[in-house]
Design a protein around this motif. Structure first.
Motif, mmCIF file in Angstrom:
data_model
loop_
_atom_site.group_PDB
_atom_site.id
_atom_site.type_symbol
_atom_site.label_atom_id
_atom_site.label_comp_id
_atom_site.label_asym_id
_atom_site.label_seq_id
_atom_site.Cartn_x
_atom_site.Cartn_y
_atom_site.Cartn_z
ATOM 1 N N SER A 35 -3.459 -4.458 -5.129
ATOM 2 C CA SER A 35 -2.634 -5.689 -5.518
ATOM 3 C C SER A 35 -2.622 -6.134 -7.428
ATOM 4 O O SER A 35 -2.252 -6.416 -7.401
ATOM 5 N N LEU A 36 -3.677 -5.817 -7.860
ATOM 6 C CA LEU A 36 -4.121 -5.159 -9.145
ATOM 7 C C LEU A 36 -2.807 -5.000 -10.383
ATOM 8 O O LEU A 36 -2.749 -5.893 -11.203
ATOM 9 N N PHE A 37 -2.475 -4.402 -10.010
ATOM 10 C CA PHE A 37 -1.551 -3.408 -10.696
ATOM 11 C C PHE A 37 0.483 -4.039 -10.272
ATOM 12 O O PHE A 37 1.279 -4.327 -11.128
ATOM 13 N N GLN A 38 0.247 -5.014 -9.107
ATOM 14 C CA GLN A 38 1.566 -5.666 -8.121
ATOM 15 C C GLN A 38 1.304 -6.914 -7.923
ATOM 16 O O GLN A 38 2.040 -6.642 -6.593
ATOM 17 N N TRP A 39 0.728 -7.251 -8.462
ATOM 18 C CA TRP A 39 0.664 -8.595 -8.185
ATOM 19 C C TRP A 39 1.713 -9.776 -8.407
ATOM 20 O O TRP A 39 1.902 -10.662 -7.291
ATOM 21 N N PHE A 40 2.673 -9.243 -9.083
ATOM 22 C CA PHE A 40 4.009 -9.744 -8.758
ATOM 23 C C PHE A 40 5.103 -9.213 -8.020
ATOM 24 O O PHE A 40 6.090 -10.257 -7.565
ATOM 25 N N ASN A 41 4.294 -8.692 -6.608
ATOM 26 C CA ASN A 41 5.585 -8.194 -5.637
ATOM 27 C C ASN A 41 5.136 -8.262 -4.381
ATOM 28 O O ASN A 41 3.855 -8.098 -3.558
ATOM 29 N N PRO A 42 6.224 -8.980 -3.639
ATOM 30 C CA PRO A 42 5.776 -9.692 -2.154
ATOM 31 C C PRO A 42 5.606 -8.127 -1.336
ATOM 32 O O PRO A 42 4.532 -8.392 -0.665
ATOM 33 N N ALA A 43 6.020 -7.249 -1.684
ATOM 34 C CA ALA A 43 6.137 -5.966 -0.990
ATOM 35 C C ALA A 43 4.541 -5.858 -0.516
ATOM 36 O O ALA A 43 3.484 -5.792 0.596
#
Length: 353
Positions: free
Chosen positions: A190-198
């Motif tokens: 999630s650190l690298f995809q924090w912007f992604n709702p998925a």
């Protein structure tokens, strides 16, 4: 920087597709352990797949390369200002997410440090919390080999026998099944995809599977399902905040009760996982990179003698007359920028030795 953003965008798109696949085909099935493995593997594949670039070498006539510069690979070394802004926004979000996670882990460690510890013969450590301030610890919860119980729950469990308490069995199952490691892994992602709702929806799916597995462990001990469901309802008095710990209220209560009442899924429904194979193949096909080059023994690139066409190699001005001295095998990429006036700049980037 630009290449990293492109990679991040590809990971985000892959995660969205995987979440939709998982949600539609697997989330309501009762083979929880298989679903858990599928979710974690899908998460890992989503980060690895964009790195698997299939290179297709295509030989074309040098004149075509010169007349159709769009055939050449674009390069992001000459980063535009908007790429820098996007990267800055990404970095700020990653820092905010890391801060949030650090606070959550700090709370867990503080509970362990300040709580009253009761070692158990099965290797677990019961941590008794008096008047917990954090809502997520008002109900039984666990982290690694630690099981958190408020004073009231601990005394109640001791009165009936700790190992006979559904609360203890539930949290011990989280520990035995190493659910905390799963949460650490997806929190890192999630650190690298924090912007992604998925990524957050997948985290919710994962914690729900954890609860299904722990609920099953309680019922496998012979507890009456209706009595256990009433216990869950009594415990679900408040909405838990964000926590890295497994918690008795961590997922939607209705979903958990519905899952307990659901008939076991037929084994052949697990074959739905095979849908992942064509999805992976499609992902690889979309990540194909075409590399155009001139035939051997012919000039790699022909540059017009137009004085308005400038040539640079690795960002430095280069004499067009010496272009044939460049070894084509050392060329990483070429970027062509037109100025709309019949001229422009050709940037050649060489591979690092």
């Amino acid at each position: 920087m630009g290449n990293f953003l492109i990679y991040t965008a590809k990971v985000a798109a892959t995660l969205v597709v995987f979440y939709l696949f998982f949600r539609l085909l697997l989330s309501r099935e009762t083979f929880h352990h298989l679903n858990r493995i599928a979710l974690l593997c899908g998460l890992a594949i989503s980060f690895v797949l964009p790195l698997c670039v299939i290179t297709v070498n295509i030989t074309v006539d040098p004149q075509r390369i010169s007349s159709e510069p769009d055939l050449l690979n674009t390069n992001l070394a000459d980063v535009d200002w908007w790429v820098s802004i996007l990267f800055g926004v990404f970095l700020l979000g990653a820092i905010a997410t890391f801060t949030r996670l650090a606070i959550a882990y700090y709370r867990v460690n503080k509970m362990i440090k300040d709580g009253e510890k009761h070692p158990q013969p099965d290797g677990k450590m019961v941590v008794v919390i008096d008047n917990p301030k954090e809502e997520e610890y008002r109900s039984p919860s666990s982290w690694m080999g630690y099981i958190f119980l408020c004073r009231k729950d601990f005394l109640s469990a001791e009165a009936t026998g700790l190992y006979s308490s559904p609360s203890y069995i539930h949290e011990a199952a989280h520990s035995d099944l190493h659910h905390s490691i799963d949460l650490m892994f997806i929190d890192l992602c999630s650190l690298f995809q924090w912007f992604n709702p998925a990524i957050w929806l997948l985290r919710r799916e994962l914690t729900t599977i954890h609860e299904y597995e722990a609920d099953k462990a309680v019922l496998d001990k012979g507890f009456n399902p209706k009595d256990y469901q009433l216990l869950l309802v009594r415990k679900a008095m408040s909405e838990a905040g964000y926590s890295v710990a497994n918690n008795l209220n961590h997922s939607a209560l209705k979903s958990r009760i519905d899952m307990m009442l659901r008939q076991p899924s037929r084994s052949r429904r697990a074959l739905r996982l095979l849908v992942l194979i064509p999805l992976i193949c499609i992902g690889l096909a979309m990540n194909t990179q075409r590399v155009y080059h001139a035939p051997q023994n012919k000039p790699f690139f022909i540059v017009d003698d137009n004085e308005n066409v400038f040539l640079r190699v690795n960002g430095k001005e280069f004499d067009k007359k010496h272009l044939d001295e460049i070894d084509p095998s050392k060329v990483k990429s070429i970027s062509v920028k037109k100025d709309g006036k019949g001229g422009g700049t050709i940037d050649i980037y060489l591979k690092n030795e």
